[in-house]
Design a protein around this motif. Structure first.
Motif, PDB file in Angstrom:
ATOM      1  N   TRP A 196       0.827  -1.208   0.000  1.00  0.00           N
ATOM      2  CA  TRP A 196       0.000   0.000   0.000  1.00  0.00           C
ATOM      3  C   TRP A 196       0.860   1.256   0.000  1.00  0.00           C
ATOM      4  CZ3 TRP A 196      -1.295   3.069   4.696  1.00  0.00           C
ATOM      5  CH2 TRP A 196      -2.134   4.140   4.381  1.00  0.00           C
ATOM      6  N   GLN A 197       1.888   1.260   0.834  1.00  0.00           N
ATOM      7  CA  GLN A 197       2.777   2.414   0.880  1.00  0.00           C
ATOM      8  C   GLN A 197       3.556   2.580  -0.423  1.00  0.00           C
ATOM      9  OE1 GLN A 197       3.356   4.854   3.580  1.00  0.00           O
ATOM     10  NE2 GLN A 197       1.288   4.022   3.740  1.00  0.00           N
ATOM     11  N   SER A 198       3.927   1.455  -1.035  1.00  0.00           N
ATOM     12  CA  SER A 198       4.632   1.525  -2.318  1.00  0.00           C
ATOM     13  C   SER A 198       3.764   2.156  -3.400  1.00  0.00           C
ATOM     14  CB  SER A 198       5.071   0.120  -2.739  1.00  0.00           C
ATOM     15  OG  SER A 198       5.739   0.160  -3.989  1.00  0.00           O
ATOM     16  N   SER A 199       2.468   1.837  -3.353  1.00  0.00           N
ATOM     17  CA  SER A 199       1.556   2.434  -4.341  1.00  0.00           C
ATOM     18  C   SER A 199       1.399   3.934  -4.132  1.00  0.00           C
ATOM     19  CB  SER A 199       0.183   1.755  -4.262  1.00  0.00           C
ATOM     20  OG  SER A 199      -0.483   2.094  -3.046  1.00  0.00           O
ATOM     21  N   GLN A 200       1.722   4.399  -2.911  1.00  0.00           N
ATOM     22  CA  GLN A 200       1.674   5.830  -2.594  1.00  0.00           C
ATOM     23  C   GLN A 200       3.026   6.514  -2.826  1.00  0.00           C
ATOM     24  OE1 GLN A 200      -1.390   7.180  -1.590  1.00  0.00           O
ATOM     25  NE2 GLN A 200      -2.100   5.096  -2.037  1.00  0.00           N
ATOM     26  N   GLY A 201       3.997   5.737  -3.326  1.00  0.00           N
ATOM     27  CA  GLY A 201       5.322   6.295  -3.601  1.00  0.00           C
ATOM     28  C   GLY A 201       6.254   6.319  -2.409  1.00  0.00           C
ATOM     29  N   HIS A 202       5.925   5.538  -1.357  1.00  0.00           N
ATOM     30  CA  HIS A 202       6.755   5.519  -0.142  1.00  0.00           C
ATOM     31  C   HIS A 202       7.353   4.140   0.044  1.00  0.00           C
ATOM     32  CE1 HIS A 202       8.160   6.098   3.927  1.00  0.00           C
ATOM     33  NE2 HIS A 202       7.402   5.104   4.348  1.00  0.00           N
ATOM     34  N   ALA A 203       8.678   4.070   0.256  1.00  0.00           N
ATOM     35  CA  ALA A 203       9.366   2.800   0.491  1.00  0.00           C
ATOM     36  C   ALA A 203       9.521   2.568   1.990  1.00  0.00           C
ATOM     37  CB  ALA A 203      10.728   2.809  -0.188  1.00  0.00           C
ATOM     38  N   VAL A 204       9.070   1.416   2.451  1.00  0.00           N
ATOM     39  CA  VAL A 204       9.101   1.105   3.876  1.00  0.00           C
ATOM     40  C   VAL A 204      10.480   0.631   4.314  1.00  0.00           C
ATOM     41  CG1 VAL A 204       8.163  -0.413   5.675  1.00  0.00           C
ATOM     42  CG2 VAL A 204       6.636   0.585   3.960  1.00  0.00           C
ATOM     43  N   PHE A 205      11.156  -0.163   3.486  1.00  0.00           N
ATOM     44  CA  PHE A 205      12.400  -0.810   3.890  1.00  0.00           C
ATOM     45  C   PHE A 205      13.657  -0.205   3.269  1.00  0.00           C
ATOM     46  CE2 PHE A 205       9.117  -4.107   4.341  1.00  0.00           C
ATOM     47  CZ  PHE A 205       9.318  -4.459   5.667  1.00  0.00           C
ATOM     48  N   THR A 206      13.527   0.713   2.355  1.00  0.00           N
ATOM     49  CA  THR A 206      14.692   1.275   1.676  1.00  0.00           C
ATOM     50  C   THR A 206      14.626   2.801   1.706  1.00  0.00           C
ATOM     51  OG1 THR A 206      13.548   1.201  -0.474  1.00  0.00           O
ATOM     52  CG2 THR A 206      14.889  -0.716   0.139  1.00  0.00           C
ATOM     53  N   GLY A 207      15.713   3.425   1.209  1.00  0.00           N
ATOM     54  CA  GLY A 207      15.741   4.878   1.098  1.00  0.00           C
ATOM     55  C   GLY A 207      16.250   5.602   2.317  1.00  0.00           C
ATOM     56  N   HIS A 208      16.776   4.860   3.306  1.00  0.00           N
ATOM     57  CA  HIS A 208      17.296   5.490   4.526  1.00  0.00           C
ATOM     58  C   HIS A 208      18.815   5.623   4.438  1.00  0.00           C
ATOM     59  CE1 HIS A 208      13.328   4.782   6.197  1.00  0.00           C
ATOM     60  NE2 HIS A 208      13.459   3.486   6.002  1.00  0.00           N
ATOM     61  N   ASP A 209      19.383   6.442   5.314  1.00  0.00           N
ATOM     62  CA  ASP A 209      20.844   6.526   5.386  1.00  0.00           C
ATOM     63  C   ASP A 209      21.390   5.290   6.091  1.00  0.00           C
ATOM     64  OD1 ASP A 209      21.303   7.159   8.442  1.00  0.00           O
ATOM     65  OD2 ASP A 209      19.678   8.498   7.791  1.00  0.00           O
ATOM     66  N   GLY A 210      22.713   5.119   6.062  1.00  0.00           N
ATOM     67  CA  GLY A 210      23.344   3.923   6.599  1.00  0.00           C
ATOM     68  C   GLY A 210      23.085   3.689   8.075  1.00  0.00           C
ATOM     69  N   VAL A 211      23.144   4.758   8.865  1.00  0.00           N
ATOM     70  CA  VAL A 211      22.912   4.625  10.307  1.00  0.00           C
ATOM     71  C   VAL A 211      21.487   4.169  10.587  1.00  0.00           C
ATOM     72  CG1 VAL A 211      22.822   5.863  12.506  1.00  0.00           C
ATOM     73  CG2 VAL A 211      24.677   6.330  10.900  1.00  0.00           C
ATOM     74  N   THR A 212      20.534   4.743   9.857  1.00  0.00           N
ATOM     75  CA  THR A 212      19.137   4.363  10.055  1.00  0.00           C
ATOM     76  C   THR A 212      18.913   2.908   9.669  1.00  0.00           C
ATOM     77  OG1 THR A 212      18.379   6.626   9.660  1.00  0.00           O
ATOM     78  CG2 THR A 212      16.754   4.869   9.414  1.00  0.00           C
ATOM     79  N   ASP A 213      19.501   2.481   8.547  1.00  0.00           N
ATOM     80  CA  ASP A 213      19.369   1.081   8.138  1.00  0.00           C
ATOM     81  C   ASP A 213      19.939   0.151   9.200  1.00  0.00           C
ATOM     82  OD1 ASP A 213      18.083   1.482   5.708  1.00  0.00           O
ATOM     83  OD2 ASP A 213      19.962   1.733   4.605  1.00  0.00           O
ATOM     84  N   PHE A 214      21.069   0.534   9.792  1.00  0.00           N
ATOM     85  CA  PHE A 214      21.676  -0.291  10.836  1.00  0.00           C
ATOM     86  C   PHE A 214      20.763  -0.381  12.059  1.00  0.00           C
ATOM     87  CE2 PHE A 214      24.212  -0.432  14.769  1.00  0.00           C
ATOM     88  CZ  PHE A 214      24.788  -1.695  14.630  1.00  0.00           C
ATOM     89  N   LEU A 215      20.209   0.755  12.485  1.00  0.00           N
ATOM     90  CA  LEU A 215      19.328   0.764  13.651  1.00  0.00           C
ATOM     91  C   LEU A 215      18.055  -0.037  13.398  1.00  0.00           C
ATOM     92  CD1 LEU A 215      19.687   4.489  14.792  1.00  0.00           C
ATOM     93  CD2 LEU A 215      20.600   2.465  15.944  1.00  0.00           C
ATOM     94  N   LEU A 216      17.515   0.070  12.193  1.00  0.00           N
ATOM     95  CA  LEU A 216      16.321  -0.703  11.865  1.00  0.00           C
ATOM     96  C   LEU A 216      16.614  -2.198  11.892  1.00  0.00           C
ATOM     97  CD1 LEU A 216      14.807   1.485   9.002  1.00  0.00           C
ATOM     98  CD2 LEU A 216      13.833   1.113  11.277  1.00  0.00           C
ATOM     99  N   ALA A 217      17.779  -2.577  11.377  1.00  0.00           N
ATOM    100  CA  ALA A 217      18.162  -3.987  11.428  1.00  0.00           C
ATOM    101  C   ALA A 217      18.366  -4.440  12.875  1.00  0.00           C
ATOM    102  CB  ALA A 217      19.422  -4.219  10.603  1.00  0.00           C
ATOM    103  N   MET A 218      19.001  -3.599  13.686  1.00  0.00           N
ATOM    104  CA  MET A 218      19.217  -3.935  15.097  1.00  0.00           C
ATOM    105  C   MET A 218      17.905  -4.029  15.862  1.00  0.00           C
ATOM    106  SD  MET A 218      22.281  -4.600  15.983  1.00  0.00           S
ATOM    107  CE  MET A 218      22.100  -4.403  17.760  1.00  0.00           C
ATOM    108  N   SER A 219      16.877  -3.318  15.387  1.00  0.00           N
ATOM    109  CA  SER A 219      15.583  -3.384  16.061  1.00  0.00           C
ATOM    110  C   SER A 219      15.040  -4.810  16.050  1.00  0.00           C
ATOM    111  CB  SER A 219      14.586  -2.426  15.400  1.00  0.00           C
ATOM    112  OG  SER A 219      14.185  -2.890  14.118  1.00  0.00           O
ATOM    113  N   GLY A 220      15.431  -5.604  15.041  1.00  0.00           N
ATOM    114  CA  GLY A 220      15.008  -6.997  15.022  1.00  0.00           C
ATOM    115  C   GLY A 220      15.592  -7.787  16.173  1.00  0.00           C
ATOM    116  N   LEU A 221      16.893  -7.614  16.419  1.00  0.00           N
ATOM    117  CA  LEU A 221      17.531  -8.291  17.546  1.00  0.00           C
ATOM    118  C   LEU A 221      16.984  -7.766  18.868  1.00  0.00           C
ATOM    119  CD1 LEU A 221      19.690 -10.218  18.631  1.00  0.00           C
ATOM    120  CD2 LEU A 221      21.338  -8.336  18.492  1.00  0.00           C
ATOM    121  N   MET A 222      16.821  -6.443  18.967  1.00  0.00           N
ATOM    122  CA  MET A 222      16.273  -5.830  20.181  1.00  0.00           C
ATOM    123  C   MET A 222      14.847  -6.302  20.456  1.00  0.00           C
ATOM    124  SD  MET A 222      18.466  -3.720  21.656  1.00  0.00           S
ATOM    125  CE  MET A 222      17.503  -2.454  22.497  1.00  0.00           C
TER     126      MET A 222
END
Length: 294
Positions: A196-222
């Motif tokens: 749904w977000q992709s159809s609105q032109g918004h990417a949920v899992f991509t398009g972030h800077d490196g630090v944000t991508d790392f924190l989002l990945a760490m959120s899985g372990l947390m």
């Protein structure tokens, strides 16, 4: 009372609640990402983390055995949606700088657990435990009076997590297999939201800077680690004990909100804090007496 089982359950509970207590500090670093997007990343990365753990432990046979039990998948799906709703409410509270309101929600969880334990699991409390619950009720009542209105965010967080604990306790599945099935059952909703977000032109899992991508990945372990510890605790302790240990998490969040985030702490909330810790001490005294009697 099985002393070894009780002590290990308390250790698991302390680990889970201690990690959760640091969540406001961690997720405030993701304040520039919408709560729904953070939730989707948490679910996906947590599922991947637990998949790796299962693969390393060769635990797929336990997953298969769990799925062969009638109703297991349905109950774990219900648990997943409850904890997912709780995550979203918590992330929204952090994003809106309502960490104190969030901490109140988790202070409510023991009351929810006690009620559910009595009504559903037929658990009974002794005199000291009732006194502890009474102090907790007084604390929550004082908070309601101080706010002057019904704290919906707090009630939502307390209710969803209390129900999650009840459902998870009733499913005889080991912590890792159960968490894998829980996070897996979240992924269809995550996928629908992502499309749904992709159809609105918004990417949920991509398009972030490196630090944000790392924190989002760490959120899985947390996310995965404390939930596995919590699931292990629920299999070893009654709901009332689980609920009273829960005070560690909101106390840490309250301290974070006031001392680090600078949220306003009204004098009435100091009374709330004192009543809650008095209740915890009384309940701990009762638990120690049970432990010594064996």
């Amino acid at each position: 009372m099985d002393k070894g089982k009780t002590l290990s359950g308390i250790a698991f509970g302390l680990g889970a609640y201690g990690i959760w207590g640091f969540f406001p500090l961690f997720f405030r670093q993701l304040g520039h990402v919408s709560p729904a997007d953070v939730l989707c990343n948490r679910a996906l990365w947590a599922c991947l983390v637990v998949t790796l753990i299962l693969a390393a432990r060769r635990g797929w046979s336990q997953v298969g055995a769990a799925l062969r039990r009638p109703g297991t998948l349905l109950r774990l799906t219900a648990a997943a949606w409850l904890v997912g709703a709780n995550w979203l409410g918590f992330l929204w509270a952090v994003d809106q700088q309502l960490v104190i309101a969030g901490s109140l929600g988790y202070f409510l969880v023991p009351l929810v657990n006690v009620v559910l334990g009595m009504l559903v699991l037929k658990e009974r409390l002794n005199g000291k435990e009732w006194a502890a619950v009474g102090l907790a009720v007084a604390a929550v009542g004082n908070e309601f009076v101080a706010l002057g209105s019904l704290p919906w965010v707090s009630l939502f967080l307390g209710g969803t997590f209390g129900l999650y604990g009840l459902v998870r306790k009733q499913v005889p599945v080991d912590a890792v297999s159960g968490l894998w099935l829980e996070t897996l059952s979240m992924l269809p909703l995550v996928g629908l939201y992502t499309l749904w977000q992709s159809s609105q032109g918004h990417a949920v899992f991509t398009g972030h800077d490196g630090v944000t991508d790392f924190l989002l990945a760490m959120s899985g372990l947390m996310t995965a680690l404390p939930l596995m510890l919590f699931a292990a605790a629920t299999q070893r302790l009654n709901l009332a004990t689980i609920g009273m240990l829960m005070y560690i998490n909101p106390t840490m969040q309250l301290v974070t909100a006031v001392w680090i985030f600078g949220e306003d702490l009204q004098p009435a909330r100091i009374v709330t804090f004192a009543l809650i810790w008095a209740g915890l001490l009384v309940y701990s005294w009762s638990g120690w007496q049970k432990y010594r009697q064996g």
